[in-house]
Design a protein around this motif. Structure first.
Motif, PDB file in Angstrom:
ATOM      1  N   ARG A  41      36.305 -33.207  -6.140  1.00 45.48           N
ATOM      2  CA  ARG A  41      36.548 -32.508  -4.882  1.00 45.48           C
ATOM      3  C   ARG A  41      35.836 -33.153  -3.697  1.00 45.48           C
ATOM      4  NH1 ARG A  41      35.748 -26.049  -4.615  1.00 45.48           N
ATOM      5  NH2 ARG A  41      37.262 -26.280  -6.315  1.00 45.48           N
ATOM      6  N   TYR A  42      34.623 -33.637  -3.917  1.00 46.16           N
ATOM      7  CA  TYR A  42      33.808 -34.067  -2.783  1.00 46.16           C
ATOM      8  C   TYR A  42      33.412 -35.542  -2.799  1.00 46.16           C
ATOM      9  CZ  TYR A  42      33.432 -29.104  -1.781  1.00 46.16           C
ATOM     10  OH  TYR A  42      33.732 -27.803  -1.492  1.00 46.16           O
ATOM     11  N   ALA A  93       6.585 -29.778  -2.346  1.00 50.12           N
ATOM     12  CA  ALA A  93       6.299 -29.495  -0.939  1.00 50.12           C
ATOM     13  C   ALA A  93       7.479 -28.815  -0.258  1.00 50.12           C
ATOM     14  CB  ALA A  93       5.946 -30.789  -0.205  1.00 50.12           C
ATOM     15  N   ALA A  94       8.700 -29.141  -0.727  1.00 52.26           N
ATOM     16  CA  ALA A  94       9.909 -28.543  -0.156  1.00 52.26           C
ATOM     17  C   ALA A  94      10.239 -27.192  -0.775  1.00 52.26           C
ATOM     18  CB  ALA A  94      11.084 -29.498  -0.323  1.00 52.26           C
ATOM     19  N   GLY A  95       9.399 -26.728  -1.706  1.00 55.00           N
ATOM     20  CA  GLY A  95       9.586 -25.405  -2.284  1.00 55.00           C
ATOM     21  C   GLY A  95      10.372 -25.351  -3.571  1.00 55.00           C
ATOM     22  N   VAL A  96      10.605 -26.490  -4.203  1.00 50.99           N
ATOM     23  CA  VAL A  96      11.336 -26.500  -5.471  1.00 50.99           C
ATOM     24  C   VAL A  96      10.422 -25.957  -6.576  1.00 50.99           C
ATOM     25  CG1 VAL A  96      12.474 -27.935  -7.209  1.00 50.99           C
ATOM     26  CG2 VAL A  96      12.771 -28.439  -4.770  1.00 50.99           C
ATOM     27  N   THR A  97      10.876 -24.936  -7.265  1.00 46.38           N
ATOM     28  CA  THR A  97      10.095 -24.336  -8.346  1.00 46.38           C
ATOM     29  C   THR A  97      10.837 -24.317  -9.674  1.00 46.38           C
ATOM     30  OG1 THR A  97      10.853 -22.113  -7.734  1.00 46.38           O
ATOM     31  CG2 THR A  97       8.787 -22.871  -6.753  1.00 46.38           C
ATOM     32  N   GLY A  98      12.048 -24.828  -9.703  1.00 48.88           N
ATOM     33  CA  GLY A  98      12.815 -24.839 -10.947  1.00 48.88           C
ATOM     34  C   GLY A  98      13.962 -25.813 -10.850  1.00 48.88           C
ATOM     35  N   THR A  99      14.626 -26.012 -11.985  1.00 52.04           N
ATOM     36  CA  THR A  99      15.750 -26.952 -12.027  1.00 52.04           C
ATOM     37  C   THR A  99      16.964 -26.290 -12.653  1.00 52.04           C
ATOM     38  OG1 THR A  99      14.936 -27.812 -14.142  1.00 52.04           O
ATOM     39  CG2 THR A  99      14.292 -28.992 -12.149  1.00 52.04           C
ATOM     40  N   PRO A 100      18.188 -26.678 -12.227  1.00 55.05           N
ATOM     41  CA  PRO A 100      18.438 -27.600 -11.120  1.00 55.05           C
ATOM     42  C   PRO A 100      18.265 -26.897  -9.781  1.00 55.05           C
ATOM     43  CG  PRO A 100      20.521 -26.806 -11.973  1.00 55.05           C
ATOM     44  CD  PRO A 100      19.454 -26.234 -12.859  1.00 55.05           C
ATOM     45  N   SER A 101      17.843 -27.638  -8.778  1.00 54.36           N
ATOM     46  CA  SER A 101      17.734 -27.129  -7.416  1.00 54.36           C
ATOM     47  C   SER A 101      18.549 -28.041  -6.507  1.00 54.36           C
ATOM     48  CB  SER A 101      16.278 -27.112  -6.954  1.00 54.36           C
ATOM     49  OG  SER A 101      15.553 -26.076  -7.597  1.00 54.36           O
ATOM     50  N   PHE A 102      19.259 -27.422  -5.561  1.00 52.99           N
ATOM     51  CA  PHE A 102      20.165 -28.182  -4.697  1.00 52.99           C
ATOM     52  C   PHE A 102      19.869 -27.937  -3.220  1.00 52.99           C
ATOM     53  CE2 PHE A 102      22.400 -27.962  -8.681  1.00 52.99           C
ATOM     54  CZ  PHE A 102      23.062 -29.174  -8.771  1.00 52.99           C
ATOM     55  N   PHE A 103      19.998 -29.006  -2.435  1.00 55.78           N
ATOM     56  CA  PHE A 103      19.898 -28.937  -0.984  1.00 55.78           C
ATOM     57  C   PHE A 103      21.156 -29.568  -0.403  1.00 55.78           C
ATOM     58  CE2 PHE A 103      15.596 -28.750  -2.484  1.00 55.78           C
ATOM     59  CZ  PHE A 103      14.894 -27.964  -1.571  1.00 55.78           C
ATOM     60  N   VAL A 104      21.800 -28.874   0.516  1.00 53.94           N
ATOM     61  CA  VAL A 104      22.996 -29.382   1.184  1.00 53.94           C
ATOM     62  C   VAL A 104      22.640 -29.680   2.631  1.00 53.94           C
ATOM     63  CG1 VAL A 104      25.353 -28.860   1.926  1.00 53.94           C
ATOM     64  CG2 VAL A 104      24.574 -28.150  -0.351  1.00 53.94           C
ATOM     65  N   ASN A 105      22.665 -30.951   2.995  1.00 52.21           N
ATOM     66  CA  ASN A 105      22.211 -31.393   4.315  1.00 52.21           C
ATOM     67  C   ASN A 105      20.859 -30.786   4.661  1.00 52.21           C
ATOM     68  OD1 ASN A 105      24.426 -33.026   4.579  1.00 52.21           O
ATOM     69  ND2 ASN A 105      25.251 -32.024   6.407  1.00 52.21           N
ATOM     70  N   LEU A 121      29.834 -24.225  -8.497  1.00 51.91           N
ATOM     71  CA  LEU A 121      30.702 -24.990  -7.618  1.00 51.91           C
ATOM     72  C   LEU A 121      31.105 -24.162  -6.410  1.00 51.91           C
ATOM     73  CD1 LEU A 121      32.305 -27.587  -7.089  1.00 51.91           C
ATOM     74  CD2 LEU A 121      34.194 -26.594  -8.416  1.00 51.91           C
ATOM     75  N   GLU A 122      31.314 -22.870  -6.626  1.00 49.10           N
ATOM     76  CA  GLU A 122      31.731 -21.997  -5.539  1.00 49.10           C
ATOM     77  C   GLU A 122      30.647 -21.898  -4.467  1.00 49.10           C
ATOM     78  OE1 GLU A 122      34.117 -21.446  -8.991  1.00 49.10           O
ATOM     79  OE2 GLU A 122      31.931 -21.289  -8.767  1.00 49.10           O
ATOM     80  N   ALA A 123      29.401 -21.744  -4.885  1.00 49.55           N
ATOM     81  CA  ALA A 123      28.300 -21.633  -3.928  1.00 49.55           C
ATOM     82  C   ALA A 123      28.081 -22.942  -3.177  1.00 49.55           C
ATOM     83  CB  ALA A 123      27.026 -21.216  -4.651  1.00 49.55           C
ATOM     84  N   LEU A 124      28.170 -24.039  -3.892  1.00 47.27           N
ATOM     85  CA  LEU A 124      28.015 -25.333  -3.227  1.00 47.27           C
ATOM     86  C   LEU A 124      29.167 -25.574  -2.243  1.00 47.27           C
ATOM     87  CD1 LEU A 124      26.837 -27.457  -6.277  1.00 47.27           C
ATOM     88  CD2 LEU A 124      25.484 -26.884  -4.255  1.00 47.27           C
ATOM     89  N   SER A 125      30.364 -25.199  -2.644  1.00 48.45           N
ATOM     90  CA  SER A 125      31.515 -25.353  -1.750  1.00 48.45           C
ATOM     91  C   SER A 125      31.344 -24.506  -0.495  1.00 48.45           C
ATOM     92  CB  SER A 125      32.804 -24.948  -2.467  1.00 48.45           C
ATOM     93  OG  SER A 125      33.097 -25.840  -3.526  1.00 48.45           O
ATOM     94  N   ALA A 126      30.799 -23.295  -0.651  1.00 47.51           N
ATOM     95  CA  ALA A 126      30.582 -22.417   0.502  1.00 47.51           C
ATOM     96  C   ALA A 126      29.602 -23.030   1.492  1.00 47.51           C
ATOM     97  CB  ALA A 126      30.072 -21.056   0.027  1.00 47.51           C
ATOM     98  N   ALA A 127      28.683 -23.836   1.000  1.00 44.08           N
ATOM     99  CA  ALA A 127      27.727 -24.506   1.883  1.00 44.08           C
ATOM    100  C   ALA A 127      28.292 -25.797   2.473  1.00 44.08           C
ATOM    101  CB  ALA A 127      26.438 -24.806   1.103  1.00 44.08           C
ATOM    102  N   ILE A 128      29.126 -26.493   1.698  1.00 41.83           N
ATOM    103  CA  ILE A 128      29.637 -27.798   2.124  1.00 41.83           C
ATOM    104  C   ILE A 128      30.839 -27.679   3.049  1.00 41.83           C
ATOM    105  CG2 ILE A 128      30.748 -29.898   1.280  1.00 41.83           C
ATOM    106  CD1 ILE A 128      29.071 -29.558  -1.307  1.00 41.83           C
ATOM    107  N   ASP A 129      31.784 -26.839   2.722  1.00 32.76           N
ATOM    108  CA  ASP A 129      33.060 -26.810   3.448  1.00 32.76           C
ATOM    109  C   ASP A 129      32.916 -26.553   4.951  1.00 32.76           C
ATOM    110  OD1 ASP A 129      34.293 -27.422   1.086  1.00 32.76           O
ATOM    111  OD2 ASP A 129      35.049 -25.395   0.697  1.00 32.76           O
ATOM    112  N   ILE A 138      32.008 -29.726   6.699  1.00 33.33           N
ATOM    113  CA  ILE A 138      33.131 -30.663   6.812  1.00 33.33           C
ATOM    114  C   ILE A 138      34.094 -30.234   7.923  1.00 33.33           C
ATOM    115  CG2 ILE A 138      35.137 -31.608   5.613  1.00 33.33           C
ATOM    116  CD1 ILE A 138      33.514 -31.327   3.007  1.00 33.33           C
ATOM    117  N   ARG A 139      34.361 -28.928   7.996  1.00 32.61           N
ATOM    118  CA  ARG A 139      35.283 -28.422   9.022  1.00 32.61           C
ATOM    119  C   ARG A 139      34.702 -28.588  10.430  1.00 32.61           C
ATOM    120  NH1 ARG A 139      36.163 -24.168   5.144  1.00 32.61           N
ATOM    121  NH2 ARG A 139      34.658 -22.866   6.240  1.00 32.61           N
ATOM    122  N   ALA A 140      33.371 -28.580  10.528  1.00 30.10           N
ATOM    123  CA  ALA A 140      32.730 -28.657  11.849  1.00 30.10           C
ATOM    124  C   ALA A 140      32.733 -30.070  12.413  1.00 30.10           C
ATOM    125  CB  ALA A 140      31.295 -28.143  11.744  1.00 30.10           C
ATOM    126  N   ARG A 141      33.095 -31.048  11.637  1.00 31.44           N
ATOM    127  CA  ARG A 141      33.077 -32.433  12.125  1.00 31.44           C
ATOM    128  C   ARG A 141      34.191 -32.687  13.143  1.00 31.44           C
ATOM    129  NH1 ARG A 141      34.141 -36.442   8.743  1.00 31.44           N
ATOM    130  NH2 ARG A 141      32.799 -37.904   9.817  1.00 31.44           N
TER     131      ARG A 141
END
Length: 218
Positions: free
Chosen positions: A86-87, A183-195, A204-212, A215-218
């Motif tokens: 998808r990405y 230092a960035a507050g990661v306390t467990g895995t997996p941990s994700f940061f979007v931009n 996938l749904e949560a990551l898509s909600a953050a990514i889409d 992309i639309r704002a570009r």
């Protein structure tokens, strides 16, 4: 598993690596205990990072993961193929993998070290080998084949991997990556940061909600 794998660890001469994730686990516990403390931004992507996708992708997804974390394996085995289609394959996002070793620390650090010592274009082959073989290795209680399969996917000889694992720079790079995560507050895995923004749900749904929207704002 630890009892069975010690002979291989000795054979690979992995000296000092186990101390890095052990210290990392202490850092994570302290970070979780004092969650009210100020958090730094997630470290910027550099040429030292392992990246899947185009350098000019508009969205950067940073994943902190451990090769001994079953949730990380589930994400890689089940979600990553869909995420990639998808990405990543469409040039909309790139994925940055960063190590955050979890228990058992010695085994996790050995796996992280092998990944770091792989040929640059073979890292994600090594990661796939570790994640796809993780459940079987834990079920057997013997990680020797798990390690050797990853080395076979690394684009390096076993001797090259051994030399790299003994180099102080390998453990230093691992420790620095972990310290940046904590230092960035990661306390467990997996941990994700979007931009740069933390996404707590790694579906996938949560990551898509953050990514889409990005992309639309570009």
């Amino acid at each position: 598993m630890t009892r069975h794998i010690l002979p291989l660890i000795s054979a690979l001469a992995i000296v000092g690596l186990s101390a890095a994730p052990a210290a990392a686990l202490d850092l994570v516990r302290k970070s979780a205990a004092s969650s009210s403390s100020a958090q730094a931004a997630v470290p910027a992507v550099t040429t030292a990072d392992r990246v899947m996708g185009r350098a000019d992708a508009p969205v950067t997804v940073i994943e902190y993961a451990s090769f001994t974390c079953n949730h990380c394996a589930d994400w890689t085995n089940e979600v990553l193929p869909q995420f990639k289609a998808r990405y990543i394959d469409t040039g909309k996002a790139r994925l940055v993998f960063r190590d955050m070793p979890t228990a058992p620390a010695q085994i996790a650090s050995t796996a992280a070290g092998i990944g770091r010592c792989a040929a640059p274009d073979r890292f994600f082959d090594v990661a796939r080998s570790f994640m796809s073989g993780q459940a079987a290795a834990f079920e057997k209680g013997d990680a020797r084949e798990w390690f050797m399969n990853a080395i076979a996917a690394s684009g390096r000889t076993q001797e090259q991997i051994e030399t790299c694992l003994k180099a102080p720079a390998t453990s230093q790079a691992l420790q620095a990556e972990v310290e940046g995560a904590v230092a960035a507050g990661v306390t467990g895995t997996p941990s994700f940061f979007v931009n740069g923004k933390r996404v707590k749900d790694h579906s996938l749904e949560a990551l898509s909600a953050a990514i889409d929207p990005l992309i639309r704002a570009r």
